[in-house]
Design a protein around this motif. Structure first.
Motif, PDB file in Angstrom:
ATOM      1  N   LYS A 248       0.841  -1.195   0.000  1.00 48.16           N
ATOM      2  CA  LYS A 248       0.000   0.000   0.000  1.00 48.16           C
ATOM      3  C   LYS A 248       0.883   1.255   0.000  1.00 48.16           C
TER       4      LYS A 248
ATOM      5  N   TYR B 200     -12.202  -3.189  -3.187  1.00 49.29           N
ATOM      6  CA  TYR B 200     -12.706  -3.281  -1.808  1.00 49.29           C
ATOM      7  C   TYR B 200     -14.237  -3.208  -1.754  1.00 49.29           C
TER       8      TYR B 200
ATOM      9  N   PHE C 131     -15.601   3.268   7.425  1.00 48.93           N
ATOM     10  CA  PHE C 131     -14.237   3.675   7.067  1.00 48.93           C
ATOM     11  C   PHE C 131     -13.962   3.589   5.562  1.00 48.93           C
TER      12      PHE C 131
ATOM     13  N   LEU D 153     -10.589   4.490   3.487  1.00 43.22           N
ATOM     14  CA  LEU D 153      -9.832   3.391   2.881  1.00 43.22           C
ATOM     15  C   LEU D 153      -9.507   3.704   1.420  1.00 43.22           C
TER      16      LEU D 153
ATOM     17  N   ARG E 278      -1.351 -14.687   4.013  1.00 43.52           N
ATOM     18  CA  ARG E 278      -2.120 -14.007   5.067  1.00 43.52           C
ATOM     19  C   ARG E 278      -1.422 -14.173   6.422  1.00 43.52           C
TER      20      ARG E 278
ATOM     21  N   THR F 152      -5.200  -7.905  10.610  1.00 47.59           N
ATOM     22  CA  THR F 152      -5.559  -6.611  10.009  1.00 47.59           C
ATOM     23  C   THR F 152      -5.087  -5.449  10.877  1.00 47.59           C
TER      24      THR F 152
ATOM     25  N   ARG G 200       2.904  -7.020   9.287  1.00 48.46           N
ATOM     26  CA  ARG G 200       2.209  -5.968  10.040  1.00 48.46           C
ATOM     27  C   ARG G 200       2.661  -5.920  11.497  1.00 48.46           C
TER      28      ARG G 200
ATOM     29  N   THR H 280      -4.435   0.030  11.821  1.00 45.90           N
ATOM     30  CA  THR H 280      -5.234  -0.668  10.798  1.00 45.90           C
ATOM     31  C   THR H 280      -5.309   0.153   9.507  1.00 45.90           C
TER      32      THR H 280
ATOM     33  N   ASN I 174      -1.712  -0.237   7.289  1.00 55.25           N
ATOM     34  CA  ASN I 174      -1.166  -1.571   7.577  1.00 55.25           C
ATOM     35  C   ASN I 174      -0.327  -2.181   6.453  1.00 55.25           C
TER      36      ASN I 174
ATOM     37  N   HIS J 110      -1.579  -5.638   1.440  1.00 49.09           N
ATOM     38  CA  HIS J 110      -2.825  -6.371   1.208  1.00 49.09           C
ATOM     39  C   HIS J 110      -2.517  -7.783   0.742  1.00 49.09           C
ATOM     40  N   GLY J 111      -3.352  -8.747   1.156  1.00 44.10           N
ATOM     41  CA  GLY J 111      -3.272 -10.095   0.610  1.00 44.10           C
ATOM     42  C   GLY J 111      -4.661 -10.665   0.387  1.00 44.10           C
TER      43      GLY J 111
HETATM   44  P1  GTP Z   1      -6.492  -6.472   3.171  1.00 46.88           P
HETATM   45  O1  GTP Z   1      -5.446  -7.530   2.979  1.00 46.88           O
HETATM   46  O2  GTP Z   1      -6.021  -5.074   2.866  1.00 46.88           O
HETATM   47  O3  GTP Z   1      -7.786  -6.820   2.463  1.00 46.88           O
HETATM   48  O4  GTP Z   1      -6.778  -6.454   4.748  1.00 46.88           O
HETATM   49  P2  GTP Z   1      -7.558  -7.549   5.617  1.00 46.88           P
HETATM   50  O5  GTP Z   1      -8.094  -8.642   4.743  1.00 46.88           O
HETATM   51  O6  GTP Z   1      -6.663  -7.919   6.743  1.00 46.88           O
HETATM   52  O7  GTP Z   1      -8.771  -6.695   6.202  1.00 46.88           O
HETATM   53  P3  GTP Z   1     -10.169  -6.318   5.492  1.00 46.88           P
HETATM   54  O8  GTP Z   1     -10.266  -6.936   4.147  1.00 46.88           O
HETATM   55  O9  GTP Z   1     -11.237  -6.564   6.483  1.00 46.88           O
HETATM   56  O10 GTP Z   1     -10.010  -4.728   5.330  1.00 46.88           O
HETATM   57  C1  GTP Z   1      -9.353  -4.188   4.220  1.00 46.88           C
HETATM   58  C2  GTP Z   1      -8.542  -2.983   4.648  1.00 46.88           C
HETATM   59  O11 GTP Z   1      -9.404  -1.955   5.074  1.00 46.88           O
HETATM   60  C3  GTP Z   1      -7.621  -3.231   5.855  1.00 46.88           C
HETATM   61  O12 GTP Z   1      -6.395  -3.827   5.521  1.00 46.88           O
HETATM   62  C4  GTP Z   1      -7.419  -1.809   6.336  1.00 46.88           C
HETATM   63  O13 GTP Z   1      -6.451  -1.123   5.538  1.00 46.88           O
HETATM   64  C5  GTP Z   1      -8.784  -1.200   6.088  1.00 46.88           C
HETATM   65  N1  GTP Z   1      -9.605  -1.283   7.298  1.00 46.88           N
HETATM   66  C6  GTP Z   1     -10.260  -2.368   7.796  1.00 46.88           C
HETATM   67  N2  GTP Z   1     -10.896  -2.073   8.937  1.00 46.88           N
HETATM   68  C7  GTP Z   1     -10.651  -0.768   9.171  1.00 46.88           C
HETATM   69  C8  GTP Z   1     -11.030   0.158  10.198  1.00 46.88           C
HETATM   70  O14 GTP Z   1     -11.748  -0.180  11.142  1.00 46.88           O
HETATM   71  N3  GTP Z   1     -10.564   1.443  10.091  1.00 46.88           N
HETATM   72  C9  GTP Z   1      -9.773   1.842   9.038  1.00 46.88           C
HETATM   73  N4  GTP Z   1      -9.346   3.129   8.995  1.00 46.88           N
HETATM   74  N5  GTP Z   1      -9.392   1.016   8.054  1.00 46.88           N
HETATM   75  C10 GTP Z   1      -9.832  -0.258   8.116  1.00 46.88           C
END
Ligand code: GTP
Ligand code: MG
Length: 149
Positions: A9, A49, A57, A61, A85, A91, A102, A109, A112, A115-116
């Motif tokens: 990212k 996404y 959020f 994002l 992962r 996350t 991470r 968050t 972070n 992405h995966g």
């Molecule tokens: P990705 O590998 O990026 O998809 O992350 P993930 O699979 O561990 O988490 P998820 O798919 O649920 O969320 C995607 C991304 O959204 C996260 O990696 C964060 O960058 C962002 N995100 C998720 N939850 C929050 C939150 O509560 N607040 C904020 N600011 N960002 C969030």
């Protein structure tokens, strides 16, 4: 064999963590098949996404992911989706185990680093979304017999 979409990212690029992140996947023994620096348009970020569209959020994002170039990658390997992962960690970086990307390199968050894909199906969906035909290379590493018996 399985493939996953991994993306560094904008914070990872800004913080000079590109080599570090790539190195962890290389050292694990996965195969790099696609790699590019890319300024993501808003529409692509929203499509990538889309499952999170209803989250409060979501606008933040999209701003984050489009705030600068990202590094897009395709990695191949047996069980690469789940293993990536694990290498990436939870996350929320404060809950991510030390030793994960991470866990070692991030604190929030919303910043972070990487992405995966969360399933082989989403891996294929995301690779098709981020890479054009011909941008993903097929090649055979000579180290193969030293990774798999
Ligand atoms: P990705 O590998 O990026 O998809 O992350 P993930 O699979 O561990 O988490 P998820 O798919 O649920 O969320 C995607 C991304 O959204 C996260 O990696 C964060 O960058 C962002 N995100 C998720 N939850 C929050 C939150 O509560 N607040 C904020 N600011 N960002 C969030
Ligand atoms: Mg996710």
């Amino acid at each position: 064999v399985e493939e996953t979409y991994i993306m560094i990212k904008p914070d990872g690029l800004q913080r000079g963590l590109v080599g570090e992140v790539i190195s962890r996947f290389e050292k694990k023994g996965f195969l790099l098949k696609g790699l590019k620096l890319f300024q993501c348009p808003k529409e692509l970020a929203e499509e990538h996404y889309k499952d999170l569209k209803s989250k409060n959020f979501f606008p933040k994002l999209i701003d984050y992911i489009t705030s600068g170039p990202v590094v897009c990658m395709v990695w191949e390997g047996v069980g690469v989706v789940a293993s990536a992962r694990k290498l990436i960690g939870s996350t929320n970086p404060l809950q991510a185990e030390p030793g994960t990307i991470r866990g070692d390199l991030a604190v929030q968050t919303g910043r972070n680093v990487v992405h995966g894909s969360d399933s082989p199906e989403n891996g294929q969906r995301e690779i098709a979304l981020w890479f054009k035909e011909g941008e993903v290379c097929q090649w055979t590493p000579t180290v193969g017999p030293w990774l798999r018996e």
